[in-house]
Write an enzyme that holds these catalytic residues in place. Sequence first.
Site, mmCIF file in Angstrom:
data_model
loop_
_atom_site.group_PDB
_atom_site.id
_atom_site.type_symbol
_atom_site.label_atom_id
_atom_site.label_comp_id
_atom_site.label_asym_id
_atom_site.label_seq_id
_atom_site.Cartn_x
_atom_site.Cartn_y
_atom_site.Cartn_z
ATOM 1 N N TYR A 213 11.127 -18.003 -15.254
ATOM 2 C CA TYR A 213 10.335 -17.063 -14.856
ATOM 3 C C TYR A 213 8.844 -17.461 -14.443
ATOM 4 C CZ TYR A 213 7.467 -12.780 -14.795
ATOM 5 O OH TYR A 213 6.477 -11.826 -14.422
ATOM 6 N N ASP B 124 16.079 -15.223 -22.997
ATOM 7 C CA ASP B 124 15.859 -13.996 -22.141
ATOM 8 C C ASP B 124 16.938 -13.606 -21.281
ATOM 9 O OD1 ASP B 124 14.752 -12.257 -20.083
ATOM 10 O OD2 ASP B 124 13.041 -13.550 -19.836
ATOM 11 N N ARG C 61 -0.111 1.975 -34.112
ATOM 12 C CA ARG C 61 0.205 0.678 -34.118
ATOM 13 C C ARG C 61 1.065 0.194 -34.784
ATOM 14 N NH1 ARG C 61 -2.309 -2.707 -36.902
ATOM 15 N NH2 ARG C 61 -4.339 -1.829 -36.590
ATOM 16 N N LYS D 278 12.681 -3.926 -16.670
ATOM 17 C CA LYS D 278 13.932 -3.967 -15.628
ATOM 18 C C LYS D 278 14.789 -3.129 -15.921
ATOM 19 C CE LYS D 278 10.908 -7.295 -14.564
ATOM 20 N NZ LYS D 278 9.978 -7.502 -15.429
#
Length: 383
Positions: free
Chosen positions: A105, A178, A52, A203
Amino acid sequence: MTGNAYGFDTLAIHAGQDPDPRTGAVVPPIYQTSTYAQDAVGAPRLGYEYSRSGNPTRDALQECLAAIEGGRRGLAFASGLAAEDTLLRTVCRPGDHVVIPDDAYGGTFRLFSKVAENWGLDWTAVALHDLDAVRAAFRPGHTRMIWAETPTNPLLNVADIAALAGLAHEYDAMLAVDNTFASPYLQQPIAHGADVVIHSTTKYLGGHSDVVGGALVTADEDLGEKLAFHQNAMGAVNGPFDAWLTLRGIKTLGVRMDRHCDNAERIVAYLDGHAKVGQILYPGLESHPGHEVAAKQMTRFGGMISFRAKGGMEQAIEVCNRTKLFVLAESLGGVESLIEHPGQMTHLSAAGSPLEVPADLVRLSVGIETVDDLLADLEQALG
């Protein structure tokens, strides 16, 4: 490796990805481990204690992300929204205020309106291309950030990154951009004054519709350190195999984006003037209100196209249901072409709000197939 010394495609293939020193493997290994043997108490080997907190495969991805965005620090997350949430809770405090796009979005809007607002974070949605409206929305002493998308999802509006950065810094705030729709290949917000860049690496960066992830890239090392602390403390990291898949995708980002753009330009030319197609939303069109700004800050105009069906919502849904090569699915940026009805799919969470999208809107994620086949598919779908 830095952008000053190497070109984009070289960075995408080599940054953070030196051959493995032990075996000579040219592709970074997948360090599929949760923990690491330590040489002595308080002496972890190469600083690795627990995956982590740090993993060599994720570190390779993070170094590559920083290089291709021209930033100082890159951080990888389990999803784009995990990256967004970590950014907000690192930078903001209850009582702070953020200016967001009025066509953000749907998932970002949901994060602000259903999660961050309950935490005490206030927000105002404005048209970010209207600098006077952005300035009017500012609350001096409380507005901590302008949150921008450019181009936006799904209306393909364009914001002037340099102008927003200047406005944010004037009020001692920061600009977060973004950059998912453009990708670092077409646009690098840090070069235009942004403080931090956000990606859904699901994406274009991943590019093959087989991995979910997110990223933050900072212009400032100090902000990067603060985000890295919260990345570990909040724990929304991606796994090593996901990091490896994303790195694999980044290697071909440049050549894929060239084909995405080539195909999108042909499809826009086909749709333009079609009897059943109303407004076409694509920054590459000279008629697009943000075309000049997009041309200033983007190298090309991307693979995303939205259009409004003249027959209203019924026709828009019918077109989505009739395509064969354009797969009816959420998401975007993969090698395969996708089609969706934002109002009923990705942006359903914005229904009934000021961010609700038009019911007649269709969104295309143009893939890298043979473009004549894609054109024929749209022709039969439009009927």
